[in-house]
Design a protein around this motif. Structure first.
Motif, PDB file in Angstrom:
ATOM      1  N   SER A  55      43.211  30.075  26.038  1.00 48.73           N
ATOM      2  CA  SER A  55      42.382  31.276  26.189  1.00 48.73           C
ATOM      3  C   SER A  55      41.784  31.392  27.593  1.00 48.73           C
ATOM      4  CB  SER A  55      41.265  31.287  25.144  1.00 48.73           C
ATOM      5  OG  SER A  55      40.356  30.226  25.364  1.00 48.73           O
ATOM      6  N   ASP A  56      41.834  30.314  28.381  1.00 44.50           N
ATOM      7  CA  ASP A  56      41.355  30.349  29.769  1.00 44.50           C
ATOM      8  C   ASP A  56      42.446  30.775  30.752  1.00 44.50           C
ATOM      9  OD1 ASP A  56      38.871  29.470  28.922  1.00 44.50           O
ATOM     10  OD2 ASP A  56      39.215  27.378  29.499  1.00 44.50           O
ATOM     11  N   LEU A  57      43.653  31.022  30.250  1.00 46.85           N
ATOM     12  CA  LEU A  57      44.782  31.359  31.118  1.00 46.85           C
ATOM     13  C   LEU A  57      45.202  32.810  30.937  1.00 46.85           C
ATOM     14  CD1 LEU A  57      47.033  28.231  30.430  1.00 46.85           C
ATOM     15  CD2 LEU A  57      45.655  28.669  32.478  1.00 46.85           C
ATOM     16  N   PRO A  58      45.671  33.444  32.012  1.00 46.71           N
ATOM     17  CA  PRO A  58      46.278  34.765  31.836  1.00 46.71           C
ATOM     18  C   PRO A  58      47.584  34.615  31.068  1.00 46.71           C
ATOM     19  CG  PRO A  58      46.420  34.060  34.144  1.00 46.71           C
ATOM     20  CD  PRO A  58      45.671  33.001  33.400  1.00 46.71           C
ATOM     21  N   GLU A  59      48.010  35.667  30.425  1.00 47.61           N
ATOM     22  CA  GLU A  59      49.266  35.612  29.682  1.00 47.61           C
ATOM     23  C   GLU A  59      50.451  35.658  30.632  1.00 47.61           C
ATOM     24  OE1 GLU A  59      49.755  37.949  26.242  1.00 47.61           O
ATOM     25  OE2 GLU A  59      47.631  37.865  25.724  1.00 47.61           O
ATOM     26  N   GLY A  60      51.576  35.167  30.150  1.00 54.14           N
ATOM     27  CA  GLY A  60      52.812  35.298  30.890  1.00 54.14           C
ATOM     28  C   GLY A  60      53.180  34.091  31.724  1.00 54.14           C
ATOM     29  N   ASP A  61      54.200  34.290  32.501  1.00 55.46           N
ATOM     30  CA  ASP A  61      54.762  33.249  33.362  1.00 55.46           C
ATOM     31  C   ASP A  61      53.828  32.992  34.542  1.00 55.46           C
ATOM     32  OD1 ASP A  61      56.431  31.497  34.701  1.00 55.46           O
ATOM     33  OD2 ASP A  61      57.847  33.044  35.340  1.00 55.46           O
ATOM     34  N   PRO A  65      29.931  23.204  31.580  1.00 60.42           N
ATOM     35  CA  PRO A  65      29.186  23.088  32.841  1.00 60.42           C
ATOM     36  C   PRO A  65      30.057  22.433  33.916  1.00 60.42           C
ATOM     37  CG  PRO A  65      27.874  22.282  30.993  1.00 60.42           C
ATOM     38  CD  PRO A  65      29.265  22.527  30.481  1.00 60.42           C
ATOM     39  N   GLY A  66      30.072  23.004  35.101  1.00 64.51           N
ATOM     40  CA  GLY A  66      30.840  22.451  36.208  1.00 64.51           C
ATOM     41  C   GLY A  66      32.284  22.901  36.258  1.00 64.51           C
ATOM     42  N   ALA A  67      32.724  23.667  35.262  1.00 73.25           N
ATOM     43  CA  ALA A  67      34.104  24.157  35.270  1.00 73.25           C
ATOM     44  C   ALA A  67      34.243  25.245  36.328  1.00 73.25           C
ATOM     45  CB  ALA A  67      34.488  24.714  33.903  1.00 73.25           C
ATOM     46  N   SER A  68      35.353  25.237  37.019  1.00 78.19           N
ATOM     47  CA  SER A  68      35.564  26.256  38.058  1.00 78.19           C
ATOM     48  C   SER A  68      37.047  26.493  38.275  1.00 78.19           C
ATOM     49  CB  SER A  68      34.901  25.818  39.368  1.00 78.19           C
ATOM     50  OG  SER A  68      35.496  24.612  39.823  1.00 78.19           O
ATOM     51  N   THR A  69      37.805  26.556  37.208  1.00 79.77           N
ATOM     52  CA  THR A  69      39.242  26.734  37.327  1.00 79.77           C
ATOM     53  C   THR A  69      39.583  28.146  37.776  1.00 79.77           C
ATOM     54  OG1 THR A  69      39.668  25.086  35.624  1.00 79.77           O
ATOM     55  CG2 THR A  69      41.441  26.647  36.080  1.00 79.77           C
ATOM     56  N   THR A  70      40.459  28.232  38.775  1.00 75.61           N
ATOM     57  CA  THR A  70      40.984  29.519  39.205  1.00 75.61           C
ATOM     58  C   THR A  70      42.505  29.423  39.267  1.00 75.61           C
ATOM     59  OG1 THR A  70      40.818  28.970  41.555  1.00 75.61           O
ATOM     60  CG2 THR A  70      38.951  30.123  40.580  1.00 75.61           C
ATOM     61  N   LEU A  71      43.139  30.536  39.027  1.00 76.59           N
ATOM     62  CA  LEU A  71      44.582  30.672  39.191  1.00 76.59           C
ATOM     63  C   LEU A  71      44.813  31.849  40.108  1.00 76.59           C
ATOM     64  CD1 LEU A  71      45.746  30.040  35.566  1.00 76.59           C
ATOM     65  CD2 LEU A  71      46.559  28.804  37.558  1.00 76.59           C
ATOM     66  N   SER A  72      45.585  31.610  41.130  1.00 75.27           N
ATOM     67  CA  SER A  72      45.865  32.651  42.105  1.00 75.27           C
ATOM     68  C   SER A  72      47.361  32.941  42.088  1.00 75.27           C
ATOM     69  CB  SER A  72      45.439  32.160  43.490  1.00 75.27           C
ATOM     70  OG  SER A  72      45.775  33.091  44.473  1.00 75.27           O
ATOM     71  N   PRO A  73      47.742  34.191  41.832  1.00 74.57           N
ATOM     72  CA  PRO A  73      49.168  34.514  41.860  1.00 74.57           C
ATOM     73  C   PRO A  73      49.721  34.341  43.272  1.00 74.57           C
ATOM     74  CG  PRO A  73      47.852  36.494  41.461  1.00 74.57           C
ATOM     75  CD  PRO A  73      46.907  35.342  41.529  1.00 74.57           C
ATOM     76  N   PRO A  74      51.036  34.156  43.396  1.00 79.14           N
ATOM     77  CA  PRO A  74      51.628  33.936  44.715  1.00 79.14           C
ATOM     78  C   PRO A  74      51.258  35.013  45.736  1.00 79.14           C
ATOM     79  CG  PRO A  74      53.260  33.593  43.011  1.00 79.14           C
ATOM     80  CD  PRO A  74      52.030  34.133  42.336  1.00 79.14           C
ATOM     81  N   ASP A  75      51.173  36.253  45.308  1.00 72.73           N
ATOM     82  CA  ASP A  75      50.823  37.355  46.216  1.00 72.73           C
ATOM     83  C   ASP A  75      49.794  38.236  45.548  1.00 72.73           C
ATOM     84  OD1 ASP A  75      52.686  36.723  48.281  1.00 72.73           O
ATOM     85  OD2 ASP A  75      54.265  37.467  46.971  1.00 72.73           O
ATOM     86  N   GLY A  76      48.536  37.802  45.561  1.00 71.22           N
ATOM     87  CA  GLY A  76      47.516  38.628  44.933  1.00 71.22           C
ATOM     88  C   GLY A  76      46.157  37.960  44.926  1.00 71.22           C
ATOM     89  N   PRO A  77      45.203  38.612  44.304  1.00 71.77           N
ATOM     90  CA  PRO A  77      43.829  38.092  44.266  1.00 71.77           C
ATOM     91  C   PRO A  77      43.692  36.897  43.332  1.00 71.77           C
ATOM     92  CG  PRO A  77      43.995  40.037  42.905  1.00 71.77           C
ATOM     93  CD  PRO A  77      45.327  39.876  43.599  1.00 71.77           C
ATOM     94  N   ILE A  78      42.623  36.155  43.511  1.00 75.39           N
ATOM     95  CA  ILE A  78      42.330  35.028  42.628  1.00 75.39           C
ATOM     96  C   ILE A  78      41.825  35.568  41.310  1.00 75.39           C
ATOM     97  CG2 ILE A  78      40.801  33.046  42.285  1.00 75.39           C
ATOM     98  CD1 ILE A  78      40.971  32.532  45.258  1.00 75.39           C
ATOM     99  N   LEU A  79      42.321  35.019  40.211  1.00 77.86           N
ATOM    100  CA  LEU A  79      41.886  35.393  38.863  1.00 77.86           C
ATOM    101  C   LEU A  79      41.102  34.233  38.268  1.00 77.86           C
ATOM    102  CD1 LEU A  79      45.208  36.920  37.519  1.00 77.86           C
ATOM    103  CD2 LEU A  79      43.284  38.106  38.552  1.00 77.86           C
ATOM    104  N   HIS A  80      40.036  34.535  37.553  1.00 82.23           N
ATOM    105  CA  HIS A  80      39.226  33.503  36.910  1.00 82.23           C
ATOM    106  C   HIS A  80      39.426  33.543  35.427  1.00 82.23           C
ATOM    107  CE1 HIS A  80      36.962  32.655  40.575  1.00 82.23           C
ATOM    108  NE2 HIS A  80      37.066  33.948  40.775  1.00 82.23           N
TER     109      HIS A  80
END
Length: 108
Positions: A61-67, A93-108
């Motif tokens: 549930s902390d991840l965007p859907e898809g590949d 507390p202290g969690a700060s995971t981000t996923l950034s697509p190869p060409d795009g903005p950072i998603l939280h």
């Protein structure tokens, strides 16, 4: 088997793959090409200096859907036992995971 001591490490890497966890329905497993692993202030660090391929269990549930192949993962993780690594859930507390697509903005 004993559980490891409480620990935290900030891990950065490129996502190589994503699959459902074989035993925990709420988790997905991200395979990462780890580029950096650094200590988190105030915590024991069990992964600092880790490089190469690692698998990280992440609450789906902390991840965007898809590949997510090619996305950049940056987050606080911990060793949870038997060499398994888990990302802190977004609500922890202290969690700060981000996923950034190869060409795009950072998603939280």
């Amino acid at each position: 088997m004993t559980a490891p001591i409480e620990n935290r490490t900030r891990l950065r890497g490129t996502v190589l793959g994503r699959r459902p966890h074989p035993d925990v329905a709420r988790w997905d497993v991200l395979t990462l090409d780890a580029a950096a692993a650094e200590p988190v202030d105030g915590w024991t660090d069990l992964l600092s200096g880790a490089r190469g391929q690692v698998e990280v269990n992440v609450d789906a549930s902390d991840l965007p859907e898809g590949d997510l192949v090619g996305w950049i993962f940056v987050g606080v993780v911990r060793v949870v036992g038997s060499g398994a690594i888990a990302a802190l859930p977004a609500a922890a507390p202290g969690a700060s995971t981000t996923l950034s697509p190869p060409d795009g903005p950072i998603l939280h």
